[in-house]
Scaffold this active site. Structure first.
Site, mmCIF file in Angstrom:
data_model
loop_
_atom_site.group_PDB
_atom_site.id
_atom_site.type_symbol
_atom_site.label_atom_id
_atom_site.label_comp_id
_atom_site.label_asym_id
_atom_site.label_seq_id
_atom_site.Cartn_x
_atom_site.Cartn_y
_atom_site.Cartn_z
ATOM 1 N N CYS A 170 5.838 -0.087 7.481
ATOM 2 C CA CYS A 170 5.086 1.528 6.567
ATOM 3 C C CYS A 170 6.378 1.933 5.291
ATOM 4 O O CYS A 170 7.717 1.648 6.420
ATOM 5 C CB CYS A 170 4.499 2.464 7.467
ATOM 6 S SG CYS A 170 4.488 3.563 6.226
ATOM 7 N N LEU A 171 6.237 1.870 4.134
ATOM 8 C CA LEU A 171 7.519 2.182 3.941
ATOM 9 C C LEU A 171 8.059 3.249 3.845
ATOM 10 O O LEU A 171 9.040 3.929 3.946
ATOM 11 C CB LEU A 171 7.110 2.094 2.215
ATOM 12 C CG LEU A 171 7.145 1.108 1.290
ATOM 13 C CD1 LEU A 171 5.920 1.535 0.252
ATOM 14 C CD2 LEU A 171 7.983 -0.013 1.628
ATOM 15 N N GLN A 227 3.375 10.172 0.913
ATOM 16 C CA GLN A 227 4.745 9.310 0.687
ATOM 17 C C GLN A 227 5.585 9.753 -0.837
ATOM 18 O O GLN A 227 6.404 9.283 0.287
ATOM 19 C CB GLN A 227 4.298 7.626 0.788
ATOM 20 C CG GLN A 227 3.348 7.892 2.382
ATOM 21 C CD GLN A 227 3.602 5.797 2.574
ATOM 22 O OE1 GLN A 227 2.535 5.408 1.215
ATOM 23 N NE2 GLN A 227 4.250 4.995 2.805
ATOM 24 N N HIS A 244 -5.474 2.069 7.417
ATOM 25 C CA HIS A 244 -3.298 2.473 7.540
ATOM 26 C C HIS A 244 -3.505 3.840 6.525
ATOM 27 O O HIS A 244 -2.943 4.812 7.329
ATOM 28 C CB HIS A 244 -2.701 1.410 7.382
ATOM 29 C CG HIS A 244 -1.217 1.244 7.161
ATOM 30 N ND1 HIS A 244 -0.086 1.057 8.148
ATOM 31 C CD2 HIS A 244 -0.731 2.264 6.396
ATOM 32 C CE1 HIS A 244 1.274 1.574 7.586
ATOM 33 N NE2 HIS A 244 1.119 2.550 6.545
ATOM 34 N N GLU A 245 -3.914 3.513 5.293
ATOM 35 C CA GLU A 245 -3.709 4.637 4.703
ATOM 36 C C GLU A 245 -4.601 5.380 4.259
ATOM 37 O O GLU A 245 -4.241 6.649 3.738
ATOM 38 C CB GLU A 245 -3.904 3.594 2.795
ATOM 39 C CG GLU A 245 -2.495 2.139 2.419
ATOM 40 C CD GLU A 245 -1.408 2.591 2.945
ATOM 41 O OE1 GLU A 245 -1.032 4.703 2.333
ATOM 42 O OE2 GLU A 245 -0.439 1.959 2.830
ATOM 43 N N GLY A 277 0.686 -1.319 -0.203
ATOM 44 C CA GLY A 277 0.265 0.407 0.056
ATOM 45 C C GLY A 277 0.773 1.214 0.418
ATOM 46 O O GLY A 277 2.321 1.105 0.335
ATOM 47 N N HIS A 335 -2.678 7.855 6.733
ATOM 48 C CA HIS A 335 -1.539 9.088 6.614
ATOM 49 C C HIS A 335 -2.289 9.974 5.177
ATOM 50 O O HIS A 335 -1.793 11.281 5.106
ATOM 51 C CB HIS A 335 -1.381 8.057 4.674
ATOM 52 C CG HIS A 335 0.491 6.944 5.236
ATOM 53 N ND1 HIS A 335 1.382 8.056 5.308
ATOM 54 C CD2 HIS A 335 -0.375 5.551 4.791
ATOM 55 C CE1 HIS A 335 2.052 6.986 5.850
ATOM 56 N NE2 HIS A 335 1.556 5.916 6.071
#
Ligand code: QAP
Ligand code: CO
Length: 171
Positions: A95-96, A50, A137-138, A45, A141
């Site tokens: 998370c990236l 990001q 989660h996304e 994701g 962001h």
């Protein structure tokens, strides 16, 4: 094109993202770049913020039972709104933008989502399991929130210590 991913504690990650208004070729190219970036970095994701763009767009590529990611299963989710939620579950998230750290986070178990696809068409999605978790989660962001902000005080302290140490060792 692979875009640079910003990582904690970059302050841009704290921005609230703005609604997408134009579902045009420029958006489509950006979504394609997000996909290339996510796959290159082994993510499931990615939210636009990001890669430094504060717009309400995110992509998800949930692996199948064999663990494979297929482009047909790619979801491009724009201007999402959660309508109903059910239950709660713990899942170990990563998370990236917080590389190398994973911790349990509590999320809704299932949800109904309304969103727009890349063409601006309205979609309703019933999500459960990993998909429901990844959506939450996304969507965090989009509000400038990271999963580490959902940890208990003690786990957050453990994170800060480990992450700082890892950053130092990278330099
Ligand atoms: C968000 O996360 C997510 O630390 C997507 O070194 C996570 O793709 C949704 C990644 C868990 C639901 C459950 C993280 C790759 C990828 C790392 C990711 C790393 C390399 C994270
Ligand atoms: Co993330």
């Amino acid at each position: 094109m692979i875009l640079p991913i910003i990582t904690y504690p970059h302050k841009t990650l704290k921005m609230r993202s703005k609604a997408v208004e134009q579902f045009d070729q420029e958006l489509h190219t950006f979504l394609d770049d997000m996909y290339e970036t996510m796959m290159a970095k082994n993510g499931i994701g990615l939210a636009a913020i990001q890669v430094s763009r504060p717009i309400r767009a995110l992509i998800l590529s949930i692996p199948n039972d064999k663990g494979d990611q297929h482009k047909e299963n790619l979801l491009e989710i724009i201007n999402p709104v959660i309508h109903t939620t059910k239950g709660s579950v713990l899942y170990q998230e990563g998370c990236l933008s917080v590389p190398g750290f994973y911790e349990d986070v509590e999320r809704f178990e299932s949800l109904t989502l309304h969103y727009h696809n890349r063409h601006g068409e309205e979609i309703t999605l019933e999500a459960t399991e990993l998909l429901a978790i990844a959506i939450q989660h996304e969507m965090d962001h989009l509000e400038g929130k990271l999963f580490i902000e959902r940890l208990s005080y003690n786990r957050r302290k453990k994170f800060e210590k480990e992450y700082k140490k890892a950053l130092k060792e990278k330099k």
